[in-house]
Motif scaffolding. Structure first.
Motif, PDB file in Angstrom:
ATOM      1  N   UNK A   1       0.804  -1.218   0.000  1.00  0.00           N
ATOM      2  CA  UNK A   1       0.000   0.000   0.000  1.00  0.00           C
ATOM      3  C   UNK A   1       0.835   1.265   0.000  1.00  0.00           C
ATOM      4  N   UNK A   2       0.165   2.376   0.293  1.00  0.00           N
ATOM      5  CA  UNK A   2       0.787   3.695   0.174  1.00  0.00           C
ATOM      6  C   UNK A   2       0.747   4.477   1.483  1.00  0.00           C
ATOM      7  N   UNK A   3       0.716   3.756   2.601  1.00  0.00           N
ATOM      8  CA  UNK A   3       0.610   4.425   3.899  1.00  0.00           C
ATOM      9  C   UNK A   3       1.738   5.402   4.172  1.00  0.00           C
ATOM     10  N   UNK A   4       2.934   5.117   3.620  1.00  0.00           N
ATOM     11  CA  UNK A   4       4.075   5.993   3.898  1.00  0.00           C
ATOM     12  C   UNK A   4       4.027   7.303   3.134  1.00  0.00           C
ATOM     13  N   UNK A   5       3.031   7.471   2.260  1.00  0.00           N
ATOM     14  CA  UNK A   5       2.853   8.767   1.593  1.00  0.00           C
ATOM     15  C   UNK A   5       2.726   9.880   2.632  1.00  0.00           C
ATOM     16  N   UNK A   6       2.115   9.578   3.756  1.00  0.00           N
ATOM     17  CA  UNK A   6       1.946  10.593   4.800  1.00  0.00           C
ATOM     18  C   UNK A   6       3.291  11.030   5.360  1.00  0.00           C
ATOM     19  N   UNK A   7       4.249  10.107   5.429  1.00  0.00           N
ATOM     20  CA  UNK A   7       5.589  10.461   5.881  1.00  0.00           C
ATOM     21  C   UNK A   7       6.315  11.312   4.832  1.00  0.00           C
ATOM     22  N   UNK A   8       6.122  10.957   3.562  1.00  0.00           N
ATOM     23  CA  UNK A   8       6.794  11.681   2.482  1.00  0.00           C
ATOM     24  C   UNK A   8       6.373  13.144   2.482  1.00  0.00           C
ATOM     25  N   UNK A   9       5.075  13.383   2.572  1.00  0.00           N
ATOM     26  CA  UNK A   9       4.599  14.767   2.513  1.00  0.00           C
ATOM     27  C   UNK A   9       4.929  15.534   3.791  1.00  0.00           C
ATOM     28  N   UNK A  10       5.007  14.829   4.917  1.00  0.00           N
ATOM     29  CA  UNK A  10       5.454  15.502   6.141  1.00  0.00           C
ATOM     30  C   UNK A  10       6.910  15.935   6.004  1.00  0.00           C
ATOM     31  N   UNK A  11       7.723  15.128   5.322  1.00  0.00           N
ATOM     32  CA  UNK A  11       9.120  15.507   5.105  1.00  0.00           C
ATOM     33  C   UNK A  11       9.216  16.708   4.163  1.00  0.00           C
ATOM     34  N   UNK A  12       8.376  16.734   3.133  1.00  0.00           N
ATOM     35  CA  UNK A  12       8.345  17.887   2.229  1.00  0.00           C
ATOM     36  C   UNK A  12       7.981  19.153   2.987  1.00  0.00           C
ATOM     37  N   UNK A  13       7.073  19.020   3.962  1.00  0.00           N
ATOM     38  CA  UNK A  13       6.690  20.167   4.793  1.00  0.00           C
ATOM     39  C   UNK A  13       7.912  20.771   5.471  1.00  0.00           C
ATOM     40  N   UNK A  14       8.784  19.922   5.998  1.00  0.00           N
ATOM     41  CA  UNK A  14       9.977  20.437   6.682  1.00  0.00           C
ATOM     42  C   UNK A  14      10.879  21.197   5.707  1.00  0.00           C
ATOM     43  N   UNK A  15      10.965  20.723   4.467  1.00  0.00           N
ATOM     44  CA  UNK A  15      11.782  21.404   3.461  1.00  0.00           C
ATOM     45  C   UNK A  15      11.188  22.770   3.120  1.00  0.00           C
ATOM     46  N   UNK A  16       9.865  22.813   2.953  1.00  0.00           N
ATOM     47  CA  UNK A  16       9.195  24.083   2.642  1.00  0.00           C
ATOM     48  C   UNK A  16       9.376  25.071   3.782  1.00  0.00           C
ATOM     49  N   UNK A  17       9.208  24.583   5.014  1.00  0.00           N
ATOM     50  CA  UNK A  17       9.344  25.464   6.174  1.00  0.00           C
ATOM     51  C   UNK A  17      10.758  26.022   6.271  1.00  0.00           C
ATOM     52  N   UNK A  18      11.756  25.191   5.950  1.00  0.00           N
ATOM     53  CA  UNK A  18      13.160  25.610   6.009  1.00  0.00           C
ATOM     54  C   UNK A  18      13.467  26.651   4.937  1.00  0.00           C
ATOM     55  N   UNK A  19      13.061  26.369   3.694  1.00  0.00           N
ATOM     56  CA  UNK A  19      13.443  27.231   2.571  1.00  0.00           C
ATOM     57  C   UNK A  19      12.538  28.442   2.433  1.00  0.00           C
TER      58      UNK A  19
ATOM     59  N   UNK B   1      10.868   8.179  10.378  1.00  0.00           N
ATOM     60  CA  UNK B   1       9.645   7.479   9.980  1.00  0.00           C
ATOM     61  C   UNK B   1       9.774   6.925   8.566  1.00  0.00           C
ATOM     62  N   UNK B   2      10.390   7.695   7.683  1.00  0.00           N
ATOM     63  CA  UNK B   2      10.576   7.242   6.309  1.00  0.00           C
ATOM     64  C   UNK B   2      11.472   6.007   6.240  1.00  0.00           C
ATOM     65  N   UNK B   3      12.498   5.973   7.062  1.00  0.00           N
ATOM     66  CA  UNK B   3      13.394   4.822   7.075  1.00  0.00           C
ATOM     67  C   UNK B   3      12.696   3.572   7.594  1.00  0.00           C
ATOM     68  N   UNK B   4      11.658   3.760   8.400  1.00  0.00           N
ATOM     69  CA  UNK B   4      10.907   2.637   8.922  1.00  0.00           C
ATOM     70  C   UNK B   4      11.129   2.444  10.403  1.00  0.00           C
ATOM     71  N   UNK B   5      10.091   2.679  11.197  1.00  0.00           N
ATOM     72  CA  UNK B   5      10.189   2.515  12.639  1.00  0.00           C
ATOM     73  C   UNK B   5       9.373   1.317  13.095  1.00  0.00           C
ATOM     74  N   UNK B   6       9.808   0.728  14.184  1.00  0.00           N
ATOM     75  CA  UNK B   6       9.101  -0.416  14.754  1.00  0.00           C
ATOM     76  C   UNK B   6       7.839   0.060  15.465  1.00  0.00           C
TER      77      UNK B   6
END
Length: 315
Positions: free
Chosen positions: A71-89, A217-222
């Motif tokens: 599935x695509x559950x990690x899409x939520x992690x991907x977009x959260x990471x993009x948020x950090x990039x937008x906030x930084x730049x 989270x993107x790398x994969x957490x237990x």
């Protein structure tokens, strides 16, 4: 974290930031205050970030495909990471650039002096309501964890992101108000630049924290320690399972957990008995931890490791 709780907090923050962004831009056009411009861009960045989180949540609900069988559950992690990039730049670096520009030309606010103060006070009130919504929704799932532990351990990224964004927005507004008020009192635009610098440093700090947490989270957490304990108890609850030889868990998404375990069974069990015990064990796991969607159990015979022979003493 329930998806509905995160969505409610995101929408509350999005509506607040859209309204605040418009009023800040108007105040900047009237006063040319660098703090107001930095805060305007900050609100635009936050609005875009909340839209990204909503889009990521929608993408994550897609059904699994042969190419993406989990599935695509990690899409939520991907977009959260993009948020950090937008906030930084867009947020942090732009604020520092605007501060540098204002330090080079520290002109005072000589017209519409009441506008930025009014806008900032109203924005603080509106942002406080958004922050309160994020706190209320987080408290529903935070349990006994401290706020730092909640941000670091949460497997769903939306509420921690919104919490940090709203906290940054409130502090940023206070820094902007500080710079504007001192500029009006002293007639020295350098204070406006100081407030803008503080906003930039604040946003970059929050962006780095978000990037580090979402990277993990993107790398994969237990699974959380609490869920791991529940899963272990569910596996060993049946008399047919002697022990857990080893177990690994992995979040496929905030609300999807993979469980893989090698379990020790009795040597005299037939294939039919083993199939039955695996099915019953899977049922117990799902009952104990409903987000355990994918479960792989490998039966084996446990052999006690031979004791290591003592090393001869040397003279």
């Amino acid at each position: 974290m329930s998806a509905s709780g995160g969505t409610k907090a995101i929408i509350a923050a999005l509506l607040a930031n859209l309204g605040i962004a418009v009023t800040k831009f108007i105040a900047w056009l009237l006063t040319q205050s660098s703090s107001m411009l930095a805060e305007s861009i900050h609100s635009v960045a936050d609005s875009g970030n909340q839209a990204l989180l909503l889009f990521g949540g929608r993408q994550a609900r897609r059904k699994a495909t042969p190419q993406h069988p989990f599935g695509f559950g990690r899409e939520r992690y991907v977009y959260a990471f993009i948020v950090s990039i937008v906030l930084f730049s867009v947020g942090g670096l732009f604020a520092l650039y605007e501060a540098w520009h204002k330090f080079a030309d520290p002109h005072p606010i000589d017209k519409w002096q009441w506008v930025p103060v009014t806008v900032l006070v109203v924005a603080i009130i509106l942002e406080s309501f958004s922050f309160r919504t994020a706190i209320v929704e987080s408290n529903l799932v935070r349990g006994k964890a401290s706020w730092v532990q909640f941000v670091r351990r949460a497997r769903a990224p939306e509420l921690p992101v919104i919490l940090l964004e709203d906290l940054g927005a409130l502090l940023g507004l206070i820094f902007a108000l500080f710079g504007v008020v001192l500029t009006l009192i002293t007639g020295d635009g350098t204070w406006d630049a100081v407030g803008t610098t503080a906003i930039g440093i604040l946003l970059i700090t929050i962006a780095i924290v978000l990037a580090l947490e979402t990277k993990s989270l993107l790398l994969g957490e237990s699974a959380t320690l609490e869920d791991q304990a529940k899963i272990e108890a569910a596996i060993t609850a049946g008399p047919e399972v002697e022990r857990i030889i080893h177990m690994k868990t992995l979040h496929l998404g905030p609300e999807e957990l993979l469980v893989a375990a090698k379990i020790a069974v009795h040597g005299h069990e037939s294939a039919e008995d083993i199939a039955r015990l695996i099915n019953s064990t899977e049922s117990r796991i799902r009952e104990a931890v409903p987000i355990a969607r994918v479960i792989y159990l490998e039966p084996d015979i446990y052999h006690v490791p031979a004791a290591a022979e003592p090393t001869p003493a040397t003279s």
